[in-house]
Scaffold this motif. Structure first.
Motif, mmCIF file in Angstrom:
data_model
loop_
_atom_site.group_PDB
_atom_site.id
_atom_site.type_symbol
_atom_site.label_atom_id
_atom_site.label_comp_id
_atom_site.label_asym_id
_atom_site.label_seq_id
_atom_site.Cartn_x
_atom_site.Cartn_y
_atom_site.Cartn_z
ATOM 1 N N PHE A 11 -21.147 -8.029 -12.953
ATOM 2 C CA PHE A 11 -21.066 -6.947 -11.634
ATOM 3 C C PHE A 11 -19.500 -6.712 -11.538
ATOM 4 C CE2 PHE A 11 -19.755 -6.921 -6.979
ATOM 5 C CZ PHE A 11 -20.372 -5.502 -6.894
ATOM 6 N N LYS A 93 -11.539 -14.534 -7.676
ATOM 7 C CA LYS A 93 -11.544 -15.494 -6.595
ATOM 8 C C LYS A 93 -12.941 -16.273 -6.712
ATOM 9 C CE LYS A 93 -14.359 -14.276 -4.560
ATOM 10 N NZ LYS A 93 -15.751 -13.617 -4.756
ATOM 11 N N TYR A 150 -18.386 -12.631 7.555
ATOM 12 C CA TYR A 150 -18.722 -11.901 6.457
ATOM 13 C C TYR A 150 -19.986 -12.073 6.067
ATOM 14 C CZ TYR A 150 -17.545 -9.907 2.000
ATOM 15 O OH TYR A 150 -17.580 -8.961 0.747
ATOM 16 N N GLN A 152 -23.641 -11.241 4.359
ATOM 17 C CA GLN A 152 -24.496 -10.265 3.113
ATOM 18 C C GLN A 152 -26.047 -10.492 3.378
ATOM 19 O OE1 GLN A 152 -22.690 -12.043 -0.297
ATOM 20 N NE2 GLN A 152 -21.281 -10.325 -0.591
ATOM 21 N N TRP A 154 -27.868 -10.135 0.200
ATOM 22 C CA TRP A 154 -28.560 -9.968 -1.127
ATOM 23 C C TRP A 154 -29.089 -11.411 -2.020
ATOM 24 C CZ3 TRP A 154 -26.103 -12.321 -5.740
ATOM 25 C CH2 TRP A 154 -24.928 -13.032 -5.567
ATOM 26 N N ARG A 164 -23.911 -18.192 -8.979
ATOM 27 C CA ARG A 164 -23.355 -18.855 -7.689
ATOM 28 C C ARG A 164 -24.243 -20.005 -7.012
ATOM 29 N NH1 ARG A 164 -21.894 -13.643 -7.987
ATOM 30 N NH2 ARG A 164 -19.696 -12.839 -7.810
ATOM 31 N N ASP A 178 -17.205 -17.826 -1.922
ATOM 32 C CA ASP A 178 -17.484 -16.561 -2.539
ATOM 33 C C ASP A 178 -17.063 -15.510 -1.745
ATOM 34 O OD1 ASP A 178 -18.458 -14.557 -4.505
ATOM 35 O OD2 ASP A 178 -20.381 -14.548 -3.236
ATOM 36 N N ILE A 179 -17.419 -15.399 -0.158
ATOM 37 C CA ILE A 179 -16.969 -14.392 0.498
ATOM 38 C C ILE A 179 -16.097 -14.783 1.756
ATOM 39 C CG2 ILE A 179 -18.752 -12.887 -0.249
ATOM 40 C CD1 ILE A 179 -20.511 -13.995 2.288
ATOM 41 N N HIS A 182 -12.674 -14.373 1.192
ATOM 42 C CA HIS A 182 -12.087 -13.074 1.557
ATOM 43 C C HIS A 182 -11.583 -12.836 2.815
ATOM 44 C CE1 HIS A 182 -12.475 -10.782 -2.194
ATOM 45 N NE2 HIS A 182 -13.661 -10.798 -2.283
ATOM 46 N N PHE A 219 -26.028 -9.057 -7.178
ATOM 47 C CA PHE A 219 -26.665 -7.644 -6.340
ATOM 48 C C PHE A 219 -27.824 -6.990 -7.260
ATOM 49 C CE2 PHE A 219 -22.327 -7.857 -4.238
ATOM 50 C CZ PHE A 219 -22.743 -8.025 -2.908
ATOM 51 N N GLN A 258 -25.048 -15.390 3.664
ATOM 52 C CA GLN A 258 -25.406 -14.414 2.309
ATOM 53 C C GLN A 258 -27.140 -14.065 2.634
ATOM 54 O OE1 GLN A 258 -23.744 -16.770 -0.943
ATOM 55 N NE2 GLN A 258 -22.530 -14.910 -1.179
ATOM 56 N N TYR A 325 -14.452 0.772 -1.573
ATOM 57 C CA TYR A 325 -14.257 -0.490 -2.271
ATOM 58 C C TYR A 325 -13.780 -0.390 -3.772
ATOM 59 C CZ TYR A 325 -16.112 -4.898 -4.372
ATOM 60 O OH TYR A 325 -16.416 -6.189 -4.750
HETATM 61 C C1 SOE Z 1 -20.940 -11.353 -4.149
HETATM 62 O O1 SOE Z 1 -21.184 -12.225 -3.161
HETATM 63 C C2 SOE Z 1 -19.773 -10.509 -4.186
HETATM 64 O O2 SOE Z 1 -19.846 -9.656 -5.252
HETATM 65 C C3 SOE Z 1 -18.328 -11.241 -4.181
HETATM 66 O O3 SOE Z 1 -18.216 -12.186 -4.970
HETATM 67 C C4 SOE Z 1 -17.058 -10.401 -4.006
HETATM 68 O O4 SOE Z 1 -16.024 -10.878 -3.955
HETATM 69 C C5 SOE Z 1 -17.503 -9.604 -2.779
HETATM 70 O O5 SOE Z 1 -16.294 -8.567 -2.689
HETATM 71 C C6 SOE Z 1 -18.549 -8.744 -2.695
HETATM 72 O O6 SOE Z 1 -19.802 -9.809 -3.023
#
Ligand code: SOE
Length: 381
Positions: A11, A93, A150, A152, A154, A164, A178-179, A182, A219, A258, A325
């Protein structure tokens, strides 16, 4: 012009290629999990060369910078080898699987004097740089509370699969590394504060998932169609909530998930200070909210002419022209490449370095320890 090799064709590797082209860096070749896979991606992306292996790429004296967009377990060994081969390195990361590994990478980067960056690209939204400038100006007053999330969705279904989910490939922490990393990087960047202690609670709501036999892109939602699938126990967290104590006495909290239906990829933070508050949402990235008690709160829309110099310098389009993004990668890489090409010796990097990647690893380690032991854990800075 600097010559770049991108390692990883899932991705995020192609996102690196696109951003590099936008800053006129020359992507000379790709490395994939197999030469066949790399060849297919190179065809789609119009990259001329495919290396047979990572080592073959390192042996090419024409490569100046290596971008690592590979699964987490490869980051340490590939970053280490690339630095020792004299290449500058931009690594996704989390920087490594353990803090011992990330500490070693910081040391090797210093010894080899190669430019080193970690892909905390989300810092590079102009309104996140603006938030930092506002905090630095002192106009908000003393900082009391930092909170956010944060989220998600997916990985919501038991049929959702990704590398992951496998600790040997992604690491023993999943959503947090993973997130969550960030979010932690962003609030460190914006506030300048360091976390001293954390109290974490984890949840794994889908303890068994269906693992398809073939590869599944992040994703892509492909796992349900792939077959055959085998049941696989899951040990890593779908969800985490973490209380934070900062070194200056400020407090905070973050929720990371997530599996939150409807949240595709939403990072949100809010900072509450003695005079006013500040808030930002990655799904409305061109807005910055300032909350007041005695007058109407404000929404500042991204417009370079209204931004602080640091934020203006990474806003490429006029007001009303949204940046998103993919632009964060472009701005991060532009800053890194500018540094490689023209920074004075010893100049402070204006981008996240391996030291920042190591700090995020230390935070993740403390969060993992706290969740395991059910108590506050100190961050071993
Ligand atoms: C998946 O959770 C992911 O692609 C992360 O690895 C990225 O760092 C994030 O920007 C978007 O989601």
């Amino acid at each position: 012009m600097l010559k770049v090799a991108v390692v990883g064709t899932g991705f995020i590797g192609p996102a690196h290629v696109e951003a590099l082209r936008r800053i006129h860096a020359q992507v000379v070749g790709l490395v994939g999990s197999s030469p066949e896979r790399a060849l297919q991606k190179a065809g789609e992306l119009g990259v001329e060369r495919v290396y047979d292996s990572f080592d073959a790429m390192l042996a090419d004296p024409g490569v100046d910078v290596v971008h690592l967009a590979t699964p987490n377990y490869l980051h340490y060994r590939q970053a280490r080898a690339a630095l020792l081969a004299g290449k500058h390195v931009v690594c996704e990361k989390p920087l490594a699987m353990t803090t011992a590994e990330s500490a070693e990478l910081v040391r090797i980067a210093a010894e080899t004097q190669r430019v080193n960056a970690v892909c905390f690209n989300l810092r590079f939204y102009p309104m996140v740089h603006q938030a930092r400038a506002v905090v630095q100006s002192g106009e908000l007053g003393d900082l009391f509370i930092v909170h956010g999330s944060y989220l998600q969705d997916w990985l919501l279904l038991p049929t959702d699969w990704n590398w992951r989910l496998e600790p040997s490939v992604g690491g023993t922490l999943r959503a947090v590394a993973d997130i969550g990393s960030h979010w932690l990087d962003m609030i460190t960047f914006v506030t300048g504060l360091r976390v001293s202690e954390v109290l974490a609670d984890f949840g794994t709501f889908l303890p068994v998932r269906c693992k398809p036999s073939g590869p599944v892109r992040t994703f892509a939602g492909e796992a349900r169609e792939a077959s055959p699938a085998a049941e696989q126990p899951i040990a890593t967290e779908d969800y985490a909530s973490v209380l934070l104590r900062f070194q200056n006495g400020a407090r905070g909290a973050v929720t990371i998930s997530q599996i939150s239906a409807g949240h595709k990829n939403r990072l949100h933070f809010e900072i509450n200070c003695a005079r006013s508050s500040l808030g930002w949402d990655s799904q409305r990235p061109n807005e910055l909210w300032t909350g007041h008690r005695d007058r109407a709160s404000e929404h500042l829309l991204k417009d370079p002419s209204l931004l602080a110099p640091a934020a203006r310098s990474i806003a490429a389009y006029p007001g009303g022209h949204c940046e998103g993004y993919p632009d964060t990668f472009k701005q991060l890489f532009a800053t890194v490449y500018e540094h490689i090409q023209s920074a004075a010796p010893g100049a402070r990097p204006e981008f996240p370095t391996f030291a920042d990647g190591h700090y995020a690893m230390l935070l993740c380690e403390a969060i993992g320890n706290s969740a395991l032991e059910g108590r506050w854990a100190s961050v071993q800075i």
